[in-house]
Design a protein around this motif. Structure first.
Motif: not given
Length: 246
Positions: A58-59, A211, A215, A218
Motif C-alpha cells: 500500500h505504501r 486489506d 488493494y 487500487r
C-alpha cells in the motif's frame, strides 16, 4: 487455613501449570495440544507476513501512482516502476499493459484495430491483477480453516480429558477435588488453546481480506487510469495518422 491445607493448595497450583498439564495429559490430549500449538504458530506466521507485505504494498503503491499522476507512459515503463521489485503487483500489472501495447501498436491501422488493442490491454491487466491477488490470498484459506476447526479440536480434547477424569473417579471411588482437578484442567486447557488459535485467525483473516480487497480496488483504479491515458494517446495518434474506420 492449616499448614497442611496450604501445602496441598500449593502442590495443586504447581500441578496445574500449563507445562505440568501437558506432561500429565494422556497421548490423545497431548496430541491435540501439540496440533493446536502448531496451528497457532503457523497462523501467527501467516498473519505477520501478510500484514507486513500489505503495508509495504500500500505504501509503495501510493508512491508509484504519485510518480506518474501527470502523464502515464504507455509505450515505455516509467522509471519509478522499473525500479520497483518484480514481485510488486502494481508494477506487474503496469509492465504487462505496457508490454502488450508495445507488441501490438504497429498493427493499429484503423479505429477497429485501435479498439481491439485497448481491449487486449484491458484483458492483460485483468489477468495480471487476478494472478497478483491470487498470490496475495495464498495461505488465507489456512487461516479460515484454523478459525473454523481449532475450537472443535480443542473441544474434542476437552471431552476426552473429562472422560478420563470420570474414569479416574470411578477407579479410585474418590470425588475429591485433588482427584478430579488435574484431568478437568487438562480438558479445559485444550479448549483454551483451541480458542487461542481460532480467535486471532478469524480476526486477522477478516482484516487481511479487507486489506487485499482494498488493494484490488487500487489495482482496478490504476488500470482505469492507464486505459484512459492509452485511449487519449491512441486518439492523438489516430488524428495525426488519419486512421480509417474499421
Amino acid at each position: 487455613m492449616s499448614d497442611a491445607a496450604n501445602t496441598a493448595s500449593a502442590a495443586l497450583a504447581h500441578t496445574l501449570t500449563p507445562v505440568e498439564l501437558f506432561l500429565q495429559a494422556d497421548a490423545i490430549v497431548r496430541t491435540v495440544i501439540i496440533l493446536l500449538i502448531l496451528a497457532s504458530a503457523w497462523g501467527w506466521a501467516v498473519i505477520a507476513e501478510k500484514l507486513v507485505r500489505l503495508a509495504v504494498l500500500h505504501r509503495r503503491a501510493a508512491k508509484l501512482v504519485d510518480s506518474v499522476q501527470h502523464s502515464l507512459p504507455v509505450s515505455t515503463v516509467a522509471e519509478s516502476f522499473a525500479e520497483a521489485p518484480a514481485s510488486d503487483p502494481l508494477a506487474q500489472v503496469y509492465k504487462a499493459m505496457v508490454e502488450e501495447y508495445d507488441r501490438s501498436r504497429e498493427f493499429v491501422q484503423s479505429e477497429g484495430q485501435r479498439d481491439s488493442l485497448q481491449e487486449r490491454v484491458h484483458r492483460v491487466a485483468q489477468l495480471a491483477s487476478s494472478s497478483a491477488l491470487d498470490h496475495l490470498q495464498s495461505r488465507l484459506p489456512g487461516l479460515a480453516t484454523i478459525g473454523a476447526v481449532a475450537p472443535f479440536v480443542g473441544l474434542f480434547g476437552t471431552v476426552w480429558g473429562i472422560m478420563n477424569s470420570f474414569q479416574g473417579i470411578a477407579a479410585s471411588n474418590n470425588t475429591s477435588l485433588a482427584v478430579v482437578a488435574p484431568g478437568i484442567a487438562e480438558a479445559l486447557f485444550a479448549t483454551a488453546l483451541g480458542l487461542v488459535a481460532a480467535i486471532p485467525a478469524v480476526i486477522f483473516y477478516n482484516r487481511i481480506s479487507t486489506d487485499i480487497s482494498a488493494y484490488g480496488k487500487r489495482l482496478t483504479a490504476f488500470t482505469g487510469v492507464f486505459e484512459v491515458e492509452l485511449s487519449r494517446q491512441l486518439a492523438k495518434r489516430g488524428d495525426r495518422n488519419g486512421l480509417r474506420a474499421a
